[in-house]
Motif scaffolding. Structure first.
Motif, PDB file in Angstrom:
ATOM      1  N   ARG A   1       0.836  -1.205   0.000  1.00 21.15           N
ATOM      2  CA  ARG A   1       0.000   0.000   0.000  1.00 21.15           C
ATOM      3  C   ARG A   1       0.872   1.258   0.000  1.00 21.15           C
ATOM      4  O   ARG A   1       0.603   2.223  -0.706  1.00 21.15           O
ATOM      5  CB  ARG A   1      -0.906  -0.008   1.230  1.00 21.15           C
ATOM      6  CG  ARG A   1      -1.892   1.175   1.280  1.00 21.15           C
ATOM      7  CD  ARG A   1      -2.350   1.455   2.687  1.00 21.15           C
ATOM      8  NE  ARG A   1      -1.255   1.789   3.574  1.00 21.15           N
ATOM      9  CZ  ARG A   1      -0.636   2.965   3.565  1.00 21.15           C
ATOM     10  NH1 ARG A   1      -0.986   3.907   2.707  1.00 21.15           N
ATOM     11  NH2 ARG A   1       0.361   3.194   4.413  1.00 21.15           N
ATOM     12  N   ALA A   2       1.936   1.226   0.785  1.00 23.03           N
ATOM     13  CA  ALA A   2       2.825   2.386   0.877  1.00 23.03           C
ATOM     14  C   ALA A   2       3.580   2.640  -0.422  1.00 23.03           C
ATOM     15  O   ALA A   2       4.048   3.761  -0.659  1.00 23.03           O
ATOM     16  CB  ALA A   2       3.809   2.187   2.028  1.00 23.03           C
ATOM     17  N   LEU A   3       3.699   1.625  -1.262  1.00 21.95           N
ATOM     18  CA  LEU A   3       4.450   1.768  -2.510  1.00 21.95           C
ATOM     19  C   LEU A   3       3.545   2.017  -3.722  1.00 21.95           C
ATOM     20  O   LEU A   3       4.039   2.151  -4.839  1.00 21.95           O
ATOM     21  CB  LEU A   3       5.294   0.519  -2.756  1.00 21.95           C
ATOM     22  CG  LEU A   3       6.310   0.171  -1.660  1.00 21.95           C
ATOM     23  CD1 LEU A   3       7.128  -1.043  -2.062  1.00 21.95           C
ATOM     24  CD2 LEU A   3       7.219   1.348  -1.343  1.00 21.95           C
ATOM     25  N   GLU A   4       2.250   2.107  -3.495  1.00 22.05           N
ATOM     26  CA  GLU A   4       1.328   2.355  -4.604  1.00 22.05           C
ATOM     27  C   GLU A   4       1.645   3.693  -5.279  1.00 22.05           C
ATOM     28  O   GLU A   4       1.936   4.691  -4.622  1.00 22.05           O
ATOM     29  CB  GLU A   4      -0.114   2.374  -4.093  1.00 22.05           C
ATOM     30  CG  GLU A   4      -0.654   1.003  -3.729  1.00 22.05           C
ATOM     31  CD  GLU A   4      -2.065   1.063  -3.164  1.00 22.05           C
ATOM     32  OE1 GLU A   4      -2.609   2.187  -3.054  1.00 22.05           O
ATOM     33  OE2 GLU A   4      -2.616  -0.002  -2.831  1.00 22.05           O
ATOM     34  N   GLY A   5       1.598   3.691  -6.596  1.00 20.29           N
ATOM     35  CA  GLY A   5       1.789   4.915  -7.355  1.00 20.29           C
ATOM     36  C   GLY A   5       3.232   5.324  -7.562  1.00 20.29           C
ATOM     37  O   GLY A   5       3.501   6.320  -8.245  1.00 20.29           O
ATOM     38  N   LYS A   6       4.169   4.584  -6.996  1.00 16.76           N
ATOM     39  CA  LYS A   6       5.579   4.948  -7.171  1.00 16.76           C
ATOM     40  C   LYS A   6       6.101   4.445  -8.510  1.00 16.76           C
ATOM     41  O   LYS A   6       5.572   3.496  -9.091  1.00 16.76           O
ATOM     42  CB  LYS A   6       6.419   4.387  -6.018  1.00 16.76           C
ATOM     43  CG  LYS A   6       6.093   5.050  -4.679  1.00 16.76           C
ATOM     44  CD  LYS A   6       7.081   4.660  -3.608  1.00 16.76           C
ATOM     45  CE  LYS A   6       6.709   5.294  -2.266  1.00 16.76           C
ATOM     46  NZ  LYS A   6       6.770   6.777  -2.305  1.00 16.76           N
ATOM     47  N   ASP A   7       7.143   5.105  -8.990  1.00 15.68           N
ATOM     48  CA  ASP A   7       7.727   4.849 -10.294  1.00 15.68           C
ATOM     49  C   ASP A   7       8.586   3.591 -10.226  1.00 15.68           C
ATOM     50  O   ASP A   7       9.792   3.656  -9.995  1.00 15.68           O
ATOM     51  CB  ASP A   7       8.566   6.069 -10.701  1.00 15.68           C
ATOM     52  CG  ASP A   7       9.197   5.933 -12.070  1.00 15.68           C
ATOM     53  OD1 ASP A   7       8.869   4.975 -12.794  1.00 15.68           O
ATOM     54  OD2 ASP A   7      10.026   6.801 -12.406  1.00 15.68           O
TER      55      ASP A   7
ATOM     56  N   ALA B   1      16.682  -3.148  -7.136  1.00 16.91           N
ATOM     57  CA  ALA B   1      15.399  -3.832  -6.947  1.00 16.91           C
ATOM     58  C   ALA B   1      15.083  -3.957  -5.472  1.00 16.91           C
ATOM     59  O   ALA B   1      15.983  -4.112  -4.629  1.00 16.91           O
ATOM     60  CB  ALA B   1      15.433  -5.218  -7.589  1.00 16.91           C
ATOM     61  N   PHE B   2      13.779  -3.914  -5.171  1.00 17.92           N
ATOM     62  CA  PHE B   2      13.273  -4.184  -3.830  1.00 17.92           C
ATOM     63  C   PHE B   2      12.359  -5.391  -3.916  1.00 17.92           C
ATOM     64  O   PHE B   2      11.407  -5.412  -4.703  1.00 17.92           O
ATOM     65  CB  PHE B   2      12.510  -2.985  -3.276  1.00 17.92           C
ATOM     66  CG  PHE B   2      11.962  -3.193  -1.890  1.00 17.92           C
ATOM     67  CD1 PHE B   2      12.811  -3.502  -0.833  1.00 17.92           C
ATOM     68  CD2 PHE B   2      10.609  -3.079  -1.633  1.00 17.92           C
ATOM     69  CE1 PHE B   2      12.317  -3.697   0.451  1.00 17.92           C
ATOM     70  CE2 PHE B   2      10.098  -3.255  -0.352  1.00 17.92           C
ATOM     71  CZ  PHE B   2      10.965  -3.560   0.691  1.00 17.92           C
ATOM     72  N   VAL B   3      12.645  -6.401  -3.111  1.00 19.04           N
ATOM     73  CA  VAL B   3      11.885  -7.644  -3.117  1.00 19.04           C
ATOM     74  C   VAL B   3      10.964  -7.637  -1.897  1.00 19.04           C
ATOM     75  O   VAL B   3      11.417  -7.800  -0.760  1.00 19.04           O
ATOM     76  CB  VAL B   3      12.815  -8.868  -3.091  1.00 19.04           C
ATOM     77  CG1 VAL B   3      12.000 -10.155  -3.244  1.00 19.04           C
ATOM     78  CG2 VAL B   3      13.863  -8.765  -4.202  1.00 19.04           C
ATOM     79  N   ALA B   4       9.685  -7.404  -2.147  1.00 21.87           N
ATOM     80  CA  ALA B   4       8.692  -7.302  -1.072  1.00 21.87           C
ATOM     81  C   ALA B   4       7.936  -8.621  -0.985  1.00 21.87           C
ATOM     82  O   ALA B   4       6.889  -8.813  -1.611  1.00 21.87           O
ATOM     83  CB  ALA B   4       7.734  -6.145  -1.328  1.00 21.87           C
ATOM     84  N   THR B   5       8.505  -9.539  -0.238  1.00 21.98           N
ATOM     85  CA  THR B   5       7.929 -10.868  -0.086  1.00 21.98           C
ATOM     86  C   THR B   5       7.981 -11.251   1.390  1.00 21.98           C
ATOM     87  O   THR B   5       8.590 -10.585   2.207  1.00 21.98           O
ATOM     88  CB  THR B   5       8.698 -11.920  -0.904  1.00 21.98           C
ATOM     89  OG1 THR B   5      10.091 -11.849  -0.576  1.00 21.98           O
ATOM     90  CG2 THR B   5       8.519 -11.690  -2.396  1.00 21.98           C
ATOM     91  N   ARG B   6       7.323 -12.316   1.722  1.00 17.35           N
ATOM     92  CA  ARG B   6       7.384 -12.931   3.034  1.00 17.35           C
ATOM     93  C   ARG B   6       7.076 -14.409   2.860  1.00 17.35           C
ATOM     94  O   ARG B   6       6.421 -14.773   1.893  1.00 17.35           O
ATOM     95  CB  ARG B   6       6.433 -12.249   4.046  1.00 17.35           C
ATOM     96  CG  ARG B   6       4.979 -12.130   3.563  1.00 17.35           C
ATOM     97  CD  ARG B   6       4.109 -11.430   4.574  1.00 17.35           C
ATOM     98  NE  ARG B   6       3.925 -12.189   5.813  1.00 17.35           N
ATOM     99  CZ  ARG B   6       3.036 -13.174   5.951  1.00 17.35           C
ATOM    100  NH1 ARG B   6       2.277 -13.562   4.932  1.00 17.35           N
ATOM    101  NH2 ARG B   6       2.910 -13.792   7.097  1.00 17.35           N
ATOM    102  N   PRO B   7       7.594 -15.277   3.734  1.00 21.49           N
ATOM    103  CA  PRO B   7       8.310 -14.982   4.963  1.00 21.49           C
ATOM    104  C   PRO B   7       9.683 -14.374   4.725  1.00 21.49           C
ATOM    105  O   PRO B   7      10.252 -14.540   3.649  1.00 21.49           O
ATOM    106  CB  PRO B   7       8.433 -16.363   5.632  1.00 21.49           C
ATOM    107  CG  PRO B   7       8.369 -17.334   4.494  1.00 21.49           C
ATOM    108  CD  PRO B   7       7.426 -16.740   3.505  1.00 21.49           C
TER     109      PRO B   7
ATOM    110  N   ALA C   1       5.795   3.364   6.211  1.00 25.05           N
ATOM    111  CA  ALA C   1       6.489   4.631   5.973  1.00 25.05           C
ATOM    112  C   ALA C   1       7.975   4.413   5.748  1.00 25.05           C
ATOM    113  O   ALA C   1       8.594   5.049   4.873  1.00 25.05           O
ATOM    114  CB  ALA C   1       6.260   5.570   7.159  1.00 25.05           C
ATOM    115  N   SER C   2       8.576   3.509   6.520  1.00 22.78           N
ATOM    116  CA  SER C   2      10.013   3.261   6.392  1.00 22.78           C
ATOM    117  C   SER C   2      10.341   2.556   5.079  1.00 22.78           C
ATOM    118  O   SER C   2      11.338   2.879   4.417  1.00 22.78           O
ATOM    119  CB  SER C   2      10.510   2.433   7.574  1.00 22.78           C
ATOM    120  OG  SER C   2      10.293   3.102   8.797  1.00 22.78           O
ATOM    121  N   ALA C   3       9.508   1.593   4.692  1.00 17.30           N
ATOM    122  CA  ALA C   3       9.715   0.926   3.408  1.00 17.30           C
ATOM    123  C   ALA C   3       9.580   1.914   2.263  1.00 17.30           C
ATOM    124  O   ALA C   3      10.342   1.857   1.276  1.00 17.30           O
ATOM    125  CB  ALA C   3       8.728  -0.228   3.246  1.00 17.30           C
ATOM    126  N   ALA C   4       8.633   2.838   2.370  1.00 13.25           N
ATOM    127  CA  ALA C   4       8.468   3.855   1.328  1.00 13.25           C
ATOM    128  C   ALA C   4       9.696   4.748   1.240  1.00 13.25           C
ATOM    129  O   ALA C   4      10.167   5.081   0.138  1.00 13.25           O
ATOM    130  CB  ALA C   4       7.219   4.681   1.602  1.00 13.25           C
TER     131      ALA C   4
END
Length: 312
Positions: free
Chosen positions: A32-38, A112-118, A294-297
């Motif tokens: 959600r925090a990364l929505e709309g980013k380039d 690159a940022f890898v937004a995964t879990r675990p 916020a920090s991830a953004a």
């Protein structure tokens, strides 16, 4: 060039028990925090077993496959759980990290940022632990070394907890510099300064309770950046845990949201000077949802600034 965001819906299928800090909502909050980013957005592929075997023995894979439940949840240790979707999510987490390496080294993206879990930095060779099943960053680093022929890579882990799994998986790997800054004493109880790896390539930086952004910035510029520069890696990896934030419930450091942006900016600037700006960052911890988002953004904004802003 631009910045890749690599994730997958399967990572929402790793369901932990009610009240568990490593919850599905974490990834929702980050995305959600990364929505709309380039960002150049890609789905994380499933890793194959051969990739995971770059770091883990076959016995570890077999044990996790045997433990995976068809329904409900199983507990692997005091705080690590598996649901029916957990193993697929973990394979996506490894696959995303490896894909990030491939994209950066192919010149498709700058970073690159890898937004995964675990997450991955607590998983040891044969021990899932600390919410982690596979060593995502360590495997990606070995992929860069073994399959792309890089001579040296560096990993910076600024999660508030020591990256014991990454340390264990790369203990004998002279080509991988590993630097972990972490609160001590704190889970998992490892990360003392005398733990230096088989080739002296591991540096642990224990931090006292209450360490704030001002002190951390001095540590980064005075210790972490010079170590990386001396090692001259051809790619920089980041274990991006945001639980050193002052609002995080699982620890007691005092970094602010803007500190994570500054840290990332400094790491990317150094990477730009010594390894062509090649950076792969993987999500680790962060358990206060607003602070995590916020920090991830802030982290990703710094990656974007380093990588340029061309939409694909």
């Amino acid at each position: 060039m631009t910045t890749a965001l690599i994730t997958h819906d399967d990572c929402h299928g790793h369901v932990t028990p009610d009240g568990h800090p490593e919850q599905v909502a974490r990834l929702h909050e980050v995305l959600r925090a990364l929505e709309g980013k380039d960002l150049l957005r890609r789905e994380a592929p499933m890793a194959d077993d051969a990739t995971i075997l770059l770091c883990h023995p076959l016995a570890h894979l077999e044990a996790l496959n045997a433990a995976a439940p068809d329904t409900g949840s199983v507990q692997l240790d005091a705080d690590t759980h598996m649901s029916p979707g957990s193993l697929k999510a973990a394979y996506r987490a490894v696959g995303g990290a490896v894909q990030a390496v491939d994209m950066v080294l192919a010149g498709e993206v700058q970073n690159a940022f890898v937004a995964t879990r675990p997450p991955g930095h607590h998983a040891e060779k044969q021990s899932p632990m600390g919410f982690c099943l596979f060593g995502n960053v360590a495997i990606a680093a070995k992929h860069a070394l073994e399959r792309h022929g890089l001579s040296r890579v560096a990993i910076v882990d600024f999660d508030v907890h020591h990256g014991n799994g990454t340390q264990d998986l790369l203990w004998d790997e002279a080509r991988a510099l590993f630097i972990s800054s972490h609160e001590m004493p704190l889970y998992p109880g490892t990360g003392a300064q005398h733990e230096v790896g088989a080739h002296g390539q591991i540096t642990n930086i224990p931090l006292s309770t209450g360490t704030d952004g001002g002190l951390y910035r001095k540590i980064l510029t005075g210790r972490i950046l010079p170590l990386i520069e001396t090692f001259e890696p051809e790619m920089l990896f980041i274990s991006a845990g945001f639980d050193a934030h002052k609002d995080d419930p699982l620890a007691s450091l005092a970094l602010e949201t803007e500190d994570f942006g500054w840290i990332t900016d400094q790491l990317c600037a150094l990477a730009g000077r010594i390894c062509g700006g090649r950076v792969v960052s993987c999500l680790e911890g962060g358990y206060n949802l607003p602070a995590l988002g916020a920090s991830a953004a802030a982290h990703v904004d710094a990656l974007i600034a380093a990588g340029g802003s061309s939409l694909r």
